[in-house]
Design an enzyme around this catalytic site. Structure first.
Site, PDB file in Angstrom:
ATOM      1  N   PRO A 104      25.646 -13.412  45.335  1.00 49.20           N
ATOM      2  CA  PRO A 104      26.513 -13.579  46.497  1.00 49.20           C
ATOM      3  C   PRO A 104      27.343 -12.346  46.800  1.00 49.20           C
ATOM      4  CG  PRO A 104      27.296 -14.894  44.655  1.00 49.20           C
ATOM      5  CD  PRO A 104      26.012 -14.306  44.231  1.00 49.20           C
ATOM      6  N   GLU A 105      27.213 -11.863  48.009  1.00 48.24           N
ATOM      7  CA  GLU A 105      28.062 -10.785  48.492  1.00 48.24           C
ATOM      8  C   GLU A 105      28.866 -11.349  49.670  1.00 48.24           C
ATOM      9  OE1 GLU A 105      25.887  -7.084  48.927  1.00 48.24           O
ATOM     10  OE2 GLU A 105      24.479  -7.678  47.387  1.00 48.24           O
TER      11      GLU A 105
END
Length: 289
Positions: A2-3
């Site tokens: 996850p960014e």
DNA sequence: TTCTTTGTTCCGGA
DNA sequence: GTCCGGAACAAAGA
């Protein structure tokens, strides 16, 4: 992994289900995340209303009705699932990279609300959940050194131009530096450099005006695009077989070592190097060193 | 068994 | 003191 976009999508999903809802109870299966969940965590949250969910960089910030906060960072493999099985058939909204059937392993923390349950799931347990008293929150070591939000008005060509000459290192390392620009991780940095036709090893001082302009443009563009595609993944999820709409489809270079460059008439090959112990992918023709 | 994965922090060299 | 790179750390799956 996850960014910023995945965290933002998670935030939007959670907002839909649990903003202005009371935390009825919490169950902790495993408090050994990246940092051990404090033993007072349940006591601090139980009975409190979540009045707002915001995001800073890759952090989710939960604002409680008593003025206190808690943070969630998803680390490498964290996901937050909304379980609405209380209402009808089991529906798992996985906020991004949906998976069906529902996950059974690595569900570490359960938050119980009136209409739904929220589950923190994290295979590798590199994520964390942390409670803050209102006063302590401002000084959180996680938040106070963060740089500019790439989607904010402050992130401009002028800003980058001014800042970028203060460094003397590869542009990729600078884009990964959360105290300069926050929210980008390895995947998006690789993609952005490809779109901007800049080699990851290029020293930031060597970038010309056009390249800086391109960089800023594509950073904003890819983040906005990812958020919108991720959003549509959520929407389509209930009919899907757990396929993720955007992850596998939009990558041009990430994990594409040996593939042909996707740019028209380029004929370059995607290469992989390791830079600051992170995998870096680039086209050997359109991203010259 | 070893390698890979990410964000953060710490440490040592220049 | 400052800047930068590298290592360590967390855990699990391939």
């Amino acid at each position: 992994m996850p960014e910023l976009p995945e965290v933002e999508i998670t935030r939007k999903t959670l907002q839909k289900y649990i903003e202005n809802e009371y935390i009825l109870d919490i169950k902790i299966n495993n408090r050994n995340l990246r940092y051990k969940i404090d033993k007072n965590f349940r006591k601090n949250l139980k009975g409190k209303k979540i009045v707002k969910i915001s995001r800073r960089s890759k952090y989710l910030i939960f604002h409680l009705s008593d003025g206190n906060f808690f943070l969630i960072h998803l680390g490498m493999s964290g996901r937050i699932l909304v379980d609405q099985s209380k209402n009808k058939d089991l529906v798992l909204d996985t906020s991004f990279y949906p998976s069906a059937p529902p996950l059974v392993k690595h569900n570490h923390v359960f938050f119980y609300f009136k209409k739904s349950n929220v589950i923190y799931n994290d295979t590798r347990r590199f994520g964390f959940i942390k409670f803050y008293k209102a006063k302590e929150f401002i000084n959180s070591s996680h938040l106070k050194n963060l740089g500019v939000e790439p989607l904010s008005k402050n992130f401009t060509t002028t800003f980058v131009k001014k800042k970028i000459f203060q460094f003397n290192k590869p542009i990729k390392n600078i884009l990964m530096d959360q105290t300069f620009i926050c929210g980008l991780g390895n995947i998006y940095v690789n993609e952005v450099l490809f779109l901007s036709k800049i080699h990851p090893l290029r020293n930031s001082k060597s970038l010309n005006n056009l390249e800086i302009k391109q960089l800023v443009f594509f950073i904003k563009k890819i983040l906005v695009k990812s958020i919108s595609l991720g959003g549509s993944t959520i929407k389509d999820f209930h009919n899907s077989e757990g396929k993720s709409g955007f992850f596998q489809d939009t990558f041009k270079v990430y994990a594409k070592e040996g593939s042909a460059c996707s740019k028209k008439n380029c004929r370059g090959i995607i290469k992989k190097i390791v830079l600051s112990s992170r995998a870096s992918f680039f086209c050997d023709r359109c991203q010259k060193e």
